[in-house]
Design a protein around this motif. Structure first.
Motif, PDB file in Angstrom:
ATOM      1  N   SER A 295      36.934  31.289  46.810  1.00  0.00           N
ATOM      2  CA  SER A 295      38.002  32.286  46.834  1.00  0.00           C
ATOM      3  C   SER A 295      38.999  32.004  45.718  1.00  0.00           C
ATOM      4  CB  SER A 295      38.721  32.279  48.193  1.00  0.00           C
ATOM      5  OG  SER A 295      39.243  30.983  48.479  1.00  0.00           O
ATOM      6  N   ALA A 296      39.527  33.073  45.111  1.00  0.00           N
ATOM      7  CA  ALA A 296      40.453  32.974  43.985  1.00  0.00           C
ATOM      8  C   ALA A 296      41.896  33.066  44.479  1.00  0.00           C
ATOM      9  CB  ALA A 296      40.166  34.075  42.973  1.00  0.00           C
ATOM     10  N   HIS A 297      42.762  32.249  43.875  1.00  0.00           N
ATOM     11  CA  HIS A 297      44.166  32.203  44.301  1.00  0.00           C
ATOM     12  C   HIS A 297      45.070  32.114  43.076  1.00  0.00           C
ATOM     13  CE1 HIS A 297      43.115  31.185  48.573  1.00  0.00           C
ATOM     14  NE2 HIS A 297      42.016  30.758  47.951  1.00  0.00           N
TER      15      HIS A 297
ATOM     16  N   CYS B 239      34.762  32.694  40.753  1.00  0.00           N
ATOM     17  CA  CYS B 239      34.385  32.775  42.170  1.00  0.00           C
ATOM     18  C   CYS B 239      33.200  33.706  42.388  1.00  0.00           C
ATOM     19  CB  CYS B 239      35.583  33.231  43.007  1.00  0.00           C
ATOM     20  SG  CYS B 239      36.868  31.958  43.166  1.00  0.00           S
ATOM     21  N   GLU B 240      33.102  34.771  41.607  1.00  0.00           N
ATOM     22  CA  GLU B 240      31.932  35.647  41.699  1.00  0.00           C
ATOM     23  C   GLU B 240      30.660  34.877  41.373  1.00  0.00           C
ATOM     24  OE1 GLU B 240      32.315  39.142  39.374  1.00  0.00           O
ATOM     25  OE2 GLU B 240      34.159  39.814  40.367  1.00  0.00           O
TER      26      GLU B 240
ATOM     27  N   LEU C 131      44.593  35.262  37.799  1.00  0.00           N
ATOM     28  CA  LEU C 131      43.724  35.677  38.905  1.00  0.00           C
ATOM     29  C   LEU C 131      42.383  36.205  38.393  1.00  0.00           C
ATOM     30  CD1 LEU C 131      43.350  36.082  41.934  1.00  0.00           C
ATOM     31  CD2 LEU C 131      44.408  38.342  41.688  1.00  0.00           C
ATOM     32  N   ARG C 132      42.394  36.879  37.258  1.00  0.00           N
ATOM     33  CA  ARG C 132      41.145  37.426  36.728  1.00  0.00           C
ATOM     34  C   ARG C 132      40.159  36.309  36.401  1.00  0.00           C
ATOM     35  NH1 ARG C 132      41.482  41.743  31.953  1.00  0.00           N
ATOM     36  NH2 ARG C 132      42.422  42.862  33.720  1.00  0.00           N
TER      37      ARG C 132
ATOM     38  N   SER D 128      38.915  34.769  39.652  1.00  0.00           N
ATOM     39  CA  SER D 128      37.997  35.664  40.361  1.00  0.00           C
ATOM     40  C   SER D 128      36.624  35.699  39.697  1.00  0.00           C
ATOM     41  CB  SER D 128      38.588  37.072  40.419  1.00  0.00           C
ATOM     42  OG  SER D 128      39.812  37.084  41.136  1.00  0.00           O
TER      43      SER D 128
END
Length: 362
Positions: free
Chosen positions: A50-52, A42-43, A35-36, A39
């Motif tokens: 969006s992160a999944h 995605c930033e 997830l890191r 994310s």
């Protein structure tokens, strides 16, 4: 139109995500186990991303990720163990599907499914992918009188997942060593290895080992090409020796040699600058017209695969076609070439194409 990218923060997936985010602003899901990492990408991509967390071995996790997506792009691997896992989840979610890899085993599984009004496009990367798309753009008016020579390779890194795919790609489903396509069939033992030869655009003292992939054979069969020869090019004997040893000593699970294969590539890079080359040469078997060729070079074939995957997703979103297709049948080869000729990741050259296609920017 939501685009869900599995393996979206890896070398291939991140490039695809960046290109797609910059193209039309569609919502993008970046999926994977970390997830890191998802994310962080995605930033960079902005508010539409969006992160999944997705585990492709968990059917519920995968179904949740695919639900509501317009198209699912799979950049996760190793491809020959993932097979149709992600494709079936995309189909169940009523989404189109694009796979940056995949080969005959995946195509056979998807093609055997009941008809669907959704598209599935596989082999949408560099190899397989560009290794048939570029030759397709070279065909003249009479393919039966045409010979195609394809040289692919050079010193580049091999990721752990890619190493597993390379080691698993053995047997009749993937291709035949020392073979060529000639007069409508695969001719075994018809081409010899070339050791310590100087090849244009590859440099001196390289090794060109003939290997007719199933992609090349299907391409030649589909277009009724008179002759097709394909070579994998290496700058040393490290990689071919590692592959031969792995397949001989660990035939049941050659992936145990993935670390050694990646190490061999790293050792090649200690002596050579990174450069991946695809050189396609067309010649007239009757010697009536001069040869033509196309050259594409990049320092990072993984990022280039991400570019091809993004172009494929865009083509899928714009298409009204259905069914399962390899990328070389689905994509317009001239459009792909023109786009790549303007891409900063690539160096391209053409020669002798005035009779069949407009001259392209180098």
């Amino acid at each position: 139109m939501t685009i869900a990218i599995l393996g979206g923060y890896g070398a291939v997936g991140a490039t695809a995500a960046r290109r797609l985010a910059a193209h039309d602003g569609n919502p993008i899901r970046v999926g994977g186990r970390n997830l890191r990492s998802a994310s962080a990408l995605c930033e960079e991509l902005g508010e539409n991303a969006s992160a999944h967390v997705v585990d492709l071995t968990d059917s519920r996790s995968l179904a949740t990720f695919c639900a509501g997506a317009t198209v699912v792009l799979n950049c996760a691997g190793p491809s020959y163990r993932v097979l149709d896992t992600v494709a079936l989840a995309a189909r169940a979610a009523d989404a189109h599907y694009v796979d940056v890899a995949g080969d005959q085993p995946l195509f056979r599984r998807l093609d055997a499914l009941p008809p669907s009004d959704r598209l599935a496009v596989i082999s949408a990367g560099v190899m397989p992918g560009l290794t048939a798309i570029l030759p397709r753009g070279l065909l003249g008016d009479d393919p039966a009188r045409t010979g195609i020579d394809l040289h692919v390779g050079g010193p580049v890194r091999i990721t752990p997942v890619s190493a597993q795919d390379i080691l698993l790609a053995t047997g009749p489903d993937f291709g035949a060593p020392l073979a060529s396509w000639r007069d409508g069939e695969v001719v075994q033992g018809s081409v010899s290895p070339q050791w310590n030869v100087s090849l244009p655009h590859f440099g001196p003292a390289v090794h060109a080992l003939p290997y007719l992939t199933t992609e090349s054979a299907d391409f030649a069969r589909h277009h009724d090409i008179g002759e097709h020869r394909s070579y994998s090019v290496y700058v040393s004997e490290r990689i071919p020796t590692t592959l031969a040893t792995a397949w001989a000593e660990s035939p049941d699970d050659p992936t145990a040699w993935a670390g050694e294969l990646a190490k061999a590539a790293t050792e090649d890079l200690s002596e050579h600058a990174p450069r991946y080359t695809i050189l396609v040469r067309r010649h007239d078997l009757d010697h009536q017209t001069p040869p033509a060729w196309r050259l594409l070079q990049t320092t990072d074939p993984y990022r280039l695969s991400g570019v091809v995957a993004a172009l494929t997703v865009q083509a899928v979103l714009a298409s009204k076609s259905t069914g399962t297709h390899p990328a070389w049948r689905f994509l317009d080869p001239q459009e792909i070439w023109t786009t790549l000729a303007d891409d900063p990741l690539c160096h391209t050259e053409t020669h002798g194409l005035a009779c069949t296609a407009p001259e392209l920017k180098a």
